[in-house]
Design a protein around this motif. Structure first.
Motif, PDB file in Angstrom:
ATOM      1  N   VAL A  32       0.868  -1.185   0.000  1.00  0.00           N
ATOM      2  CA  VAL A  32       0.000   0.000   0.000  1.00  0.00           C
ATOM      3  C   VAL A  32       0.903   1.232   0.000  1.00  0.00           C
ATOM      4  O   VAL A  32       1.818   1.330   0.813  1.00  0.00           O
ATOM      5  CB  VAL A  32      -0.926   0.032   1.240  1.00  0.00           C
ATOM      6  CG1 VAL A  32      -1.850   1.239   1.170  1.00  0.00           C
ATOM      7  CG2 VAL A  32      -1.733  -1.255   1.364  1.00  0.00           C
ATOM      8  N   CYS A  36      -2.979   6.053  -0.180  1.00  0.00           N
ATOM      9  CA  CYS A  36      -3.990   5.631   0.814  1.00  0.00           C
ATOM     10  C   CYS A  36      -4.132   6.626   1.977  1.00  0.00           C
ATOM     11  O   CYS A  36      -5.196   6.709   2.600  1.00  0.00           O
ATOM     12  CB  CYS A  36      -3.603   4.256   1.361  1.00  0.00           C
ATOM     13  SG  CYS A  36      -4.739   3.576   2.564  1.00  0.00           S
ATOM     14  N   CYS A  77      -9.092  -0.530  -5.266  1.00  0.00           N
ATOM     15  CA  CYS A  77      -8.771   0.737  -4.606  1.00  0.00           C
ATOM     16  C   CYS A  77      -9.110   1.949  -5.480  1.00  0.00           C
ATOM     17  O   CYS A  77      -8.571   2.092  -6.575  1.00  0.00           O
ATOM     18  CB  CYS A  77      -7.292   0.774  -4.237  1.00  0.00           C
ATOM     19  SG  CYS A  77      -6.854   2.363  -3.498  1.00  0.00           S
ATOM     20  N   THR A  79      -8.157   4.933  -5.165  1.00  0.00           N
ATOM     21  CA  THR A  79      -7.075   5.922  -5.297  1.00  0.00           C
ATOM     22  C   THR A  79      -5.800   5.323  -5.889  1.00  0.00           C
ATOM     23  O   THR A  79      -4.741   5.959  -5.838  1.00  0.00           O
ATOM     24  CB  THR A  79      -6.704   6.548  -3.931  1.00  0.00           C
ATOM     25  OG1 THR A  79      -6.245   5.495  -3.081  1.00  0.00           O
ATOM     26  CG2 THR A  79      -7.848   7.253  -3.302  1.00  0.00           C
ATOM     27  N   ILE A  82      -2.392   0.626  -4.451  1.00  0.00           N
ATOM     28  CA  ILE A  82      -1.774  -0.690  -4.252  1.00  0.00           C
ATOM     29  C   ILE A  82      -0.981  -1.077  -5.494  1.00  0.00           C
ATOM     30  O   ILE A  82      -1.555  -1.176  -6.585  1.00  0.00           O
ATOM     31  CB  ILE A  82      -2.838  -1.766  -3.924  1.00  0.00           C
ATOM     32  CG1 ILE A  82      -3.655  -1.339  -2.691  1.00  0.00           C
ATOM     33  CG2 ILE A  82      -2.166  -3.115  -3.681  1.00  0.00           C
ATOM     34  CD1 ILE A  82      -4.847  -2.237  -2.384  1.00  0.00           C
TER      35      ILE A  82
HETATM   36 FE1  F3S Z   1      -6.304   2.482   1.149  1.00  0.00          FE
HETATM   37 FE2  F3S Z   1      -7.253   2.035  -1.241  1.00  0.00          FE
HETATM   38 FE3  F3S Z   1      -7.517   0.211   0.607  1.00  0.00          FE
HETATM   39  S1  F3S Z   1      -7.332   3.974  -0.144  1.00  0.00           S
HETATM   40  S2  F3S Z   1      -7.687   1.399   2.459  1.00  0.00           S
HETATM   41  S3  F3S Z   1      -5.593   0.919  -0.226  1.00  0.00           S
HETATM   42  S4  F3S Z   1      -9.027   0.735  -0.911  1.00  0.00           S
END
Ligand code: F3S
Length: 144
Positions: A32, A36, A77, A79, A82
């Protein structure tokens, strides 16, 4: 999922991962990244088959030893936070994922962490690493 079931599931998938690595099909995990931070949409945790996400105050991380490299979280995701650990955009966060996943609580269910307006506002901000909080997520308040 209770702890024993989670451990059994993780062991099962780790065995598959080991078999695959031995055959040299793939050698990577998922990370991540800073996108995030302050968004924490949590769509990713809903699809993870081994519950390898861990929750901090303003972002999630992946435990690279539990991740089975399936990649199902990546397209979920909103944004684009990942990436595979070999991607240039992940490099600054690989160690942080590993380190903080050992300190933060596990998360396996989607939840609304911040207001939708705040999440969408921060989704447009670049270079957010300076806002990373290394504090774990606050404990859930269970209403009776
Ligand atoms: Fe973060 Fe995307 Fe998961 S913003 S919490 S990696 S869905």
């Amino acid at each position: 999922m209770d702890l024993v079931s989670k451990q059994k599931k993780t062991l099962f998938y780790k065995k598959i991962k080991k078999d695959i690595l031995e055959k040299e099909y793939i050698q990577m995990t998922w990370t991540v990244n800073e996108n995030c931070i302050k968004c924490k949409y949590t769509d990713c945790v809903e699809v993870c088959p081994v519950d390898c996400f861990y929750e901090g105050e303003n972002m999630l991380v992946i435990n690279p030893d539990e991740c089975i490299d399936c990649g199902v979280c990546e397209p979920e995701c909103p944004t684009d936070a990942i990436f595979v650990d070999t991607d240039e955009r992940s490099k600054a966060m690989n160690e942080i994922n590993k380190e903080l996943s050992l300190e933060w609580p596990n998360i396996s269910k989607k939840k609304q962490c911040f207001s939708k307006k705040e999440q969408d506002k921060w989704a447009k901000v670049k270079d957010k690493k300076q806002y990373l909080s290394k504090k774990p997520a606050p404990p859930e308040v269970i209403k009776e």
